[in-house]
Design a protein around this motif. Structure first.
Motif, PDB file in Angstrom:
ATOM      1  N   ASP A  34       0.855  -1.198   0.000  1.00 42.73           N
ATOM      2  CA  ASP A  34       0.000   0.000   0.000  1.00 42.73           C
ATOM      3  C   ASP A  34       0.881   1.236   0.000  1.00 42.73           C
ATOM      4  O   ASP A  34       1.888   1.300   0.710  1.00 42.73           O
ATOM      5  N   SER A  44     -11.892   2.842   2.277  1.00 47.77           N
ATOM      6  CA  SER A  44     -12.302   2.013   3.424  1.00 47.77           C
ATOM      7  C   SER A  44     -12.254   2.754   4.754  1.00 47.77           C
ATOM      8  O   SER A  44     -12.583   2.172   5.796  1.00 47.77           O
ATOM      9  N   MET A  50     -21.629  -0.744   7.691  1.00 51.02           N
ATOM     10  CA  MET A  50     -22.799  -1.626   7.687  1.00 51.02           C
ATOM     11  C   MET A  50     -22.577  -2.821   6.777  1.00 51.02           C
ATOM     12  O   MET A  50     -22.033  -2.683   5.675  1.00 51.02           O
ATOM     13  N   ILE A 339     -15.455  -1.293  -6.631  1.00 50.20           N
ATOM     14  CA  ILE A 339     -16.160  -1.829  -5.458  1.00 50.20           C
ATOM     15  C   ILE A 339     -16.706  -0.603  -4.723  1.00 50.20           C
ATOM     16  O   ILE A 339     -16.147  -0.131  -3.738  1.00 50.20           O
ATOM     17  N   GLY A 343     -18.278  -2.627  -0.407  1.00 53.42           N
ATOM     18  CA  GLY A 343     -17.030  -3.385  -0.285  1.00 53.42           C
ATOM     19  C   GLY A 343     -16.904  -4.159   1.023  1.00 53.42           C
ATOM     20  O   GLY A 343     -16.367  -5.262   1.056  1.00 53.42           O
ATOM     21  N   SER A 345     -19.489  -5.210   2.795  1.00 51.90           N
ATOM     22  CA  SER A 345     -20.535  -6.250   2.779  1.00 51.90           C
ATOM     23  C   SER A 345     -20.184  -7.413   1.859  1.00 51.90           C
ATOM     24  O   SER A 345     -20.691  -8.511   2.044  1.00 51.90           O
TER      25      SER A 345
END
Ligand SMILES: Cc1cc2nc3c(=O)[nH]c(=O)nc-3n(C[C@H](O)[C@H](O)[C@H](O)COP(=O)(O)OP(=O)(O)OC[C@H]3O[C@@H](n4cnc5c(N)ncnc54)[C@H](O)[C@@H]3O)c2cc1C
Length: 411
Positions: A34, A44, A50, A339, A343, A345
């Motif tokens: 990363d 993110s 959720m 995404i 993402g 979920s």
């Protein structure tokens, strides 16, 4: 750095962390790279936390497939790892007859998609469950499996579990070039020098199209979509029992009034197109006022409380609604892009798809045998800004964790 890698994963967002988890559990020796100092600090780090059931994903879409697969795997995994989550359910509400017609469509569509835990509610049913909602409702839906969790601890635990095994992570390492070598392996040019592996998985979120392009693979473009939230203290937790969803539109789930796993009530996210990929986007005072109006209209009493603060996030949206997952066999490259808004979920389903593409499309074999058990993660918060997970300390990058833990004694 290891020179006998099976797979390099570009990107340490929730998708990259879940992919690392799945591949290392299946015996692939992986390195996740990363560019940022901390993992989980782009798309993110600005979501709602959720686990959605897929009520607004399209029938036969990859998104729906991944969400459903993730739903099967995620709850036993959260229990095994010892991470916080609450299946508080969601109440979708209609305020007009027009919305009621759409609500009926969501119900029928969900049943058709195999989401059978969804129930129609009359307006009085809704008020019995959610006594602080504004007057004027015409109907609702009850979706019991909608769940809240800590959206940062979960992917972090997937990453930590992987590096406790055969996975490796290098942060502050930007990928800027790709070559496909004669021995059918890949070489990435990075800010830490060249790194080779049998295959590469691109999970670089908001930069997915640009990273694909450097490998000569491009099938979509990123059109970032911003979302903004207002966060209230835990002293408002009594005002809702479940997540209050509006009727979704083609483009977005709409502004939700929800309670985090720590008990903060949050109103958001909005959805605005933007050109900038810089994270986090600025907080816009016009949108703050719009969120306040939504709060007043939905749960009037909540608008009498002073918010603790606001945060924003950026969705890696593309010109398509569905996820863009594609294997390029001639380059040993798998692209996992677009995404957009589920993402968290769908991450375990996405990771499982990547593993199948690796085996079937790229014929890449793992160097080791599979992992057979997932142990409880040892973790505890350190002060107000970090968590110790097994031997490592990580600084918070997600506002839900920050607000949820920093104010734990004050409210
Ligand atoms: C407002 C909002 C609300 C949301 N709510 C929910 C929700 O409630 N539930 C849900 O399921 N989903 C939700 N989402 C969606 C979810 O957050 C995303 O789908 C998910 O975060 C995408 O993860 P990712 O790993 O693909 O991307 P990212 O998290 O962006 O990760 C990509 C990583 O790649 C790295 N990278 C990029 N380029 C390079 C390079 N060249 N070299 C090295 N590294 C690179 C980046 O640094 C980054 O860390 C929401 C999103 C937003 C913005």
């Amino acid at each position: 750095m290891a020179d006998d890698l099976d797979v390099i994963i570009i990107g340490g967002g929730v998708v990259g962390c879940a992919t690392l988890f799945e591949l290392t559990n299946n015996g692939y020796k992986c390195l996740l790279l990363d560019k940022n100092k901390d993992v989980l600090s782009e798309a993110s780090s600005g979501n709602s936390g959720m686990l959605h059931t897929g009520f607004d994903a399209e029938l036969h879409s990859i998104e729906l497939y991944c969400i459903k697969m993730c739903q099967k795997k995620v709850f036993p995994l959260l229990k095994n790892l010892g991470l916080p989550y609450k299946q508080i359910g969601a109440t979708m509400v209609a305020w007009t007859q027009q919305q009621k017609v759409k609500l009926d469509g969501v119900y029928k569509g969900s049943i058709e998609k195999g989401i059978d835990e969804i129930f129609q509610l009359s307006a009085s049913d809704v008020y019995q469950r959610e006594g602080h909602l504004n007057s004027g409702l015409v109907g609702g839906l009850w979706i019991p499996k909608e769940t809240v969790l800590d959206p940062w601890l979960f992917p972090l635990a997937l990453l930590q579990h992987s590096i406790d095994g055969i996975g490796m992570v290098k942060t502050g390492c930007e990928v800027f070039g790709f070559s496909h070598l004669n021995n059918n392996s890949c070489e990435l040019q990075t800010s830490h020098g060249p790194i080779t592996a049998k295959a590469v998985v691109n999970c670089s979120g908001l930069h997915g199209d640009l990273v694909d392009k450097m490998a000569g693979c491009q099938s979509y473009s990123i059109y970032p979509r911003k979302g903004q939230f207002t966060v209230y203290g835990k002293n408002t937790a009594h005002l809702i029992n479940s997540s209050i969803l509006p009727v979704p539109t083609e483009k977005t789930k709409g502004v939700i009034v929800f309670k985090t796993v720590y008990g903060n009530v949050i109103v958001g996210p909005t959805a605005e197109e933007t050109e900038s990929r810089s994270v986090p986007p600025d907080i816009d005072s016009v949108i703050t006022r719009r969120l306040f109006t939504h709060t007043k209209k939905t749960v009037p009493e909540l608008s009498q409380y002073l918010p603790l603060g606001h945060y924003t996030g950026l969705r890696p949206a593309t010109q398509y609604k569905d996820y863009q997952i594609k294997a390029y066999r001639d380059r040993n490259w798998i692209s996992v892009g677009g995404i957009r808004s589920t993402g968290l979920s769908g991450c375990l389903g996405i990771a499982s798809m990547v593993k199948s593409e690796l085996c079937t499309s790229l014929n890449t074999e793992p160097s080791y045998g599979p992992v057979t058990s997932i142990d409880q993660m040892e973790w505890s918060f350190k002060g107000n800004n970090s968590v110790q997970m097994n031997q490592n300390v990580y600084d918070f990058t997600h506002p839900i964790t920050k607000y949820g833990t920093q104010y734990r004694s004050a409210l």
